[in-house]
Design a protein around this motif. Structure first.
Motif, PDB file in Angstrom:
ATOM      1  N   THR A   1      -8.613   8.989  -2.627  1.00  8.03           N
ATOM      2  CA  THR A   1      -9.896   9.428  -2.094  1.00  8.03           C
ATOM      3  C   THR A   1     -10.144  10.868  -2.512  1.00  8.03           C
ATOM      4  O   THR A   1      -9.268  11.536  -3.076  1.00  8.03           O
ATOM      5  CB  THR A   1      -9.899   9.327  -0.560  1.00  8.03           C
ATOM      6  OG1 THR A   1      -8.908  10.232  -0.044  1.00  8.03           O
ATOM      7  CG2 THR A   1      -9.570   7.909  -0.112  1.00  8.03           C
TER       8      THR A   1
ATOM      9  N   CYS B   1       0.843  -1.201   0.000  1.00 12.61           N
ATOM     10  CA  CYS B   1       0.000   0.000   0.000  1.00 12.61           C
ATOM     11  C   CYS B   1       0.879   1.251   0.000  1.00 12.61           C
ATOM     12  O   CYS B   1       1.720   1.433   0.885  1.00 12.61           O
ATOM     13  CB  CYS B   1      -0.913   0.004   1.216  1.00 12.61           C
ATOM     14  SG  CYS B   1      -1.965  -1.464   1.327  1.00 12.61           S
TER      15      CYS B   1
ATOM     16  N   VAL C   1     -10.310   3.961   2.487  1.00 11.29           N
ATOM     17  CA  VAL C   1      -9.059   3.317   2.086  1.00 11.29           C
ATOM     18  C   VAL C   1      -9.004   1.856   2.515  1.00 11.29           C
ATOM     19  O   VAL C   1      -8.697   0.971   1.708  1.00 11.29           O
ATOM     20  CB  VAL C   1      -7.849   4.098   2.629  1.00 11.29           C
ATOM     21  CG1 VAL C   1      -6.550   3.339   2.364  1.00 11.29           C
ATOM     22  CG2 VAL C   1      -7.783   5.482   1.989  1.00 11.29           C
TER      23      VAL C   1
ATOM     24  N   GLY D   1       1.023   5.123   0.507  1.00  9.14           N
ATOM     25  CA  GLY D   1       0.266   6.189   1.141  1.00  9.14           C
ATOM     26  C   GLY D   1       0.782   7.561   0.746  1.00  9.14           C
ATOM     27  O   GLY D   1       1.787   7.685   0.042  1.00  9.14           O
TER      28      GLY D   1
ATOM     29  N   VAL E   1      -5.417   2.972   9.533  1.00 10.89           N
ATOM     30  CA  VAL E   1      -5.716   2.115   8.390  1.00 10.89           C
ATOM     31  C   VAL E   1      -5.410   0.664   8.696  1.00 10.89           C
ATOM     32  O   VAL E   1      -6.207  -0.241   8.403  1.00 10.89           O
ATOM     33  CB  VAL E   1      -4.917   2.581   7.147  1.00 10.89           C
ATOM     34  CG1 VAL E   1      -5.060   1.573   6.004  1.00 10.89           C
ATOM     35  CG2 VAL E   1      -5.393   3.953   6.692  1.00 10.89           C
TER      36      VAL E   1
ATOM     37  N   VAL F   1      -4.614   4.250  -3.082  1.00 16.36           N
ATOM     38  CA  VAL F   1      -6.046   4.516  -3.029  1.00 16.36           C
ATOM     39  C   VAL F   1      -6.252   6.023  -3.038  1.00 16.36           C
ATOM     40  O   VAL F   1      -5.816   6.726  -2.113  1.00 16.36           O
ATOM     41  CB  VAL F   1      -6.691   3.898  -1.776  1.00 16.36           C
ATOM     42  CG1 VAL F   1      -8.202   4.151  -1.779  1.00 16.36           C
ATOM     43  CG2 VAL F   1      -6.404   2.399  -1.714  1.00 16.36           C
TER      44      VAL F   1
END
Length: 796
Positions: A265, A233, A301, A235, A333, A263
């Motif tokens: 957003t 992942c 997320v 970030g 998260v 991800v």
């Protein structure tokens, strides 16, 4: 007996090396099928003198077999339910219909017949060079991975290296040519161990694909830990590049595939260009380190990460170690993922020491874009809307009580959030609370209410307005994401649909450049090779300078991406994507987006690559369509079944259509068209005559140096129309002008070229069917001339 309406099933008995028992395993499975009542026939079988395999083969019907070759026509005529075909990679004799046995098997499967076959790992095309490095023996007979992967079932026939070597010493394994090579390297224990590992990994990949298809068919969401694969992942924090590098090292140590996801957003969309550029640079770093990448969208997320892991059956998720929550009650998260998917393995990567961060790409250092300016204007528009509703309610204040005014203000916040997003909705909520206090709560025109309870009203009103605005903004973001996904799917569908209807190379190129240029707001050019292999732009959308053409030619010659956002000649403004198909590279797709930063977005790059694959497929289809037309035309001429569909047409119209279709071939030749528009109409089959003109112009271009002029001249001579194709090339050998119209004959001292040399032979037959004459002649000075005479009346 199969009915041929459904493709047969392919079962491959796969081994790491010769002598593992593949043929015996195939015969054992076939015997069980036979005992179950199925019609099983041996097509071709090599028993290698093994008594045990000979016993298993007893009782089976066999097709007639010449030496070690499969009788394809006999197999199709017999049409058993199951056909046994040993040694899938075998090369057929020169006179066979197909060059390889796997081609025969493909045709048999198309006839609805199930096939059992055998092959070893050294015959797999993608692993051929790897095996040769290990064993020291190159293998000429290979099977494409694309065909191997179509097998409905792959059975691994395994044996330990020690057991094989023991059987080899006992003389139970015929080694054949594989025992040759430096010091018998094929049957060395180390080689056998390496081959076994490679074969097991390849079969594991096949089985993993089968597991994924099964999970998709059965809608299974739970993760099955059948394959080592990591999901990393990325970030928005500064340590993202350290997470990616650490994950790459971990994946290398575990020898696992890994995927990096980011991800996006609605909150992260509001990051400034430098921050977004840094994140995109980290995504690109992950690609360079061997990861597959994906950019996900969603407001949550953890949910997006868990959903992606479930869909791709990934059991290990790697994240950076979180800092403490920035807000009270905020759930980290990693905690949310652990709660939502307790079956996933979570790996934390520490922050690491401060180092050199991945810089944002230079192409992102741009002036404020119109979109950024438009985002700033949203705040102004939201303030104006609040001002407008306040003025309206001040005028009509006597008709509303305070509760209704408060409700109208909250409605405005919801509308602002739905129209302009999260930030403007917060601004609208604050302005509306202040306006409500100042203009409507006693004492009016003051910010201090007479009743202290109004402070609670303001707080509730502000909180509700913010929540409503956030929800409306989230719905707006989700709607935009859904619309974006729908648009991408629609574009691919429309482009593929339009390409499928085209029948010429020039039409494919024109559609590609127009469609992609309009939809992606980019300059798009399709470059294809001319007769010498140099890239040209048939539509004259050429590159800007020699450096562009050099980069494009490198991408074509190497069948690799080059240009902007790649590791090769990255200073170019274009990205050059090779148009690769399973058979060859057909050209290069050059793309220069209006916004250079689009090339740094992996999803956008992936879409360009999909379009390039569709264009390559279309060019390949058009090529083989032309080959089929030529073959059909040859058959019709040979059978005397050439029928003309005569129409009265201007010859200039047919010649212009020819020049348009020959864009890539004629791109490096200046063409002079001397065909008066007032020439009388000629009675001809336009499709066939255009093929004649295409053949003549194409032959002139192919057999003359680049840059030499070509002239097409049409005149009325007596009661005939004369059309001449003239060039200034090397000319024709004196006294041998007629040989160019004979099948498989070309001009003297010409380099070998693709094609069988049938074009002019077919052209002569077509012209003569029209009652005309075609001939070749030497020009005075230099060059050659191809001349057609067509009667102006209707052919008899």
């Amino acid at each position: 007996m199969p009915d041929g309406t459904q493709r047969g099933k392919l079962k491959i008995f796969f081994g790491a090396f010769p002598g593992a028992g593949k043929t015996g395993a195939m015969l054992g499975a076939a015997r069980r099928m036979k005992e179950a009542g199925r019609d099983v026939v041996i097509g071709v079988l090599d028993l290698h003198g093994k008594d045990e395999d000979q016993a298993l083969a007893e009782g089976f019907e066999r097709l007639p077999q010449a030496a070690y070759d499969l009788s394809l026509d006999a197999a199709l005529a017999r049409a058993p339910e199951v056909l046994l075909v040993d040694d899938l990679a075998h090369t057929n004799p020169p006179a066979s219909r197909h060059p390889k046995r796997w081609n025969d098997v493909d045709e048999i499967l198309a006839g609805g017949i199930d096939v059992y076959t055998t092959m070893s790992v050294q015959h797999l095309a993608s692993l051929n060079d790897v095996v040769a490095e290990i064993t020291g023996i190159p293998e000429a007979e290979t099977v494409p991975d694309t065909f191997f992967d179509t097998a409905d079932e792959t059975i691994m026939v395994d044996m330990s290296a020690d057991e094989l070597l023991a059987r080899l010493k006992e003389g139970r394994i015929p080694v054949g040519h594989v025992n040759q090579g430096p010091e018998g390297t094929f049957f060395r224990k180390g080689s056998l161990l390496a081959l076994r590992e490679i074969a097991l990994r390849r079969v594991a990949d096949v089985v993993e694909d089968e597991v994924q298809r099964y999970r998709a068919d059965k809608a299974i969401k739970e993760t099955w830990k059948t394959h080592g694969r990591m999901l990393v992942c990325i970030g928005p924090d500064q340590g993202a590049e350290h997470v990616v590098r650490s994950a790459a090292r971990l994946a290398g140590q575990l020898d696992e595939d890994w995927t990096a996801v980011y991800v996006e957003t609605s909150r992260l969309q509001r990051l400034n260009a430098a921050e977004r550029g840094r994140i995109l640079a980290v995504v690109s770093l992950a690609e360079q380190l061997g990861a597959r990448t994906a950019i996900l969208t969603g407001n949550d997320v953890p949910d997006a990460i868990v959903e992606y892991a479930r869909d791709h059956n990934i059991s290990t998720v790697v994240l950076g170690r979180p800092t403490s929550a920035s807000m009270p009650f905020q759930v980290l998260v990693i905690e949310a993922i652990s709660k939502a998917a307790p079956d996933l393995d979570l790996v934390e990567i520490g922050h690491g020491e401060a180092g050199t961060a991945v810089p944002a790409p230079a192409i992102l250092a741009q002036a404020p874009s119109p979109r950024r300016i438009e985002k700033r204007l949203r705040y102004l528009w939201s303030a104006l809307v609040c001002l407008g509703i306040t003025l309206l309610m001040v005028v009509a204040a006597g008709n509303f009580d305070l509760a209704n005014i408060a409700m109208l203000y909250m409605l405005v916040v919801a509308l602002v959030g739905a129209q302009w997003g999260r930030g403007p909705s917060i601004v609208a909520a604050l302005l509306n609370v202040l306006a409500f206090d100042f203009f409507f709560v006693p004492p009016k025109v003051a910010f201090l209410p007479s009743d202290i309870q109004h402070y609670l009203t303001y707080a509730v009103m502000l909180a509700v307005s913010v929540v409503i605005g956030q929800m409306a903004s989230g719905l707006r973001y989700q709607a935009r994401v859904a619309a974006h996904r729908e648009r991408r799917a629609r574009l691919l569908y429309e482009f593929a649909r339009d390409l499928a209807q085209l029948q010429t190379t020039s039409a494919v190129i024109e559609l590609t450049e127009d469609f992609m240029g309009h939809q992606f707001r980019a300059r798009v050019t399709v470059l294809v090779p001319d007769a010498t292999g140099m890239l040209v732009s048939p539509t004259a959308h050429g590159m800007n300078n020699p450096f562009d053409s050099t980069t494009a030619q490198w991408a074509f010659d190497q069948s690799r991406q080059a240009g902007a956002s790649t590791d090769t000649l990255a200073g170019n403004e274009h990205i050059f994507l090779p148009l690769k198909s399973p058979t060859r590279t057909w050209g290069v797709l050059a793309v220069r987006p209006e916004r250079a930063r689009d090339l740094m977005i992996p999803e956008q790059r992936h879409q360009f690559e999909i379009f390039a694959a569709l264009v390559a497929t279309a060019l390949e289809r058009v090529h083989y369509l032309d080959v089929a037309r030529d073959a059909l035309m040859k058959a019709r001429i040979a059978g005397g079944d050439l029928r003309l569909c005569l129409e009265r047409r201007p010859v200039r119209e047919m010649i212009e259509a020819t020049l348009k279709s020959l864009g890539p071939v004629l791109a490096k030749h200046p063409v002079t068209l001397d065909v008066p528009t007032d020439l009388p109409l000629v009675s001809a089959d336009p499709n066939l005559m255009e093929r004649v003109f295409t053949s003549l112009a194409g032959n002139v271009a192919k057999h003359t140096p680049a840059g030499t002029p070509i002239a097409i001249v049409a005149r009325v001579v007596g009661n005939q129309l004369e059309v001449r194709f003239e060039d200034t090339g090397p000319g024709l050998p004196e006294g041998r002008e007629e040989e160019v119209f004979e099948s498989f004959q070309r001009g003297e001292n010409q380099p070998p070229r693709k094609g069988a040399g049938l074009g002019l032979a077919i052209s002569r037959a077509i012209v003569e069917a029209h009652g005309g004459v075609i001939r070749a002649a030497r020009r005075e000075g230099e060059g050659a001339c191809l001349v057609i005479h067509l009667p102006l009346g209707r052919p008899s």
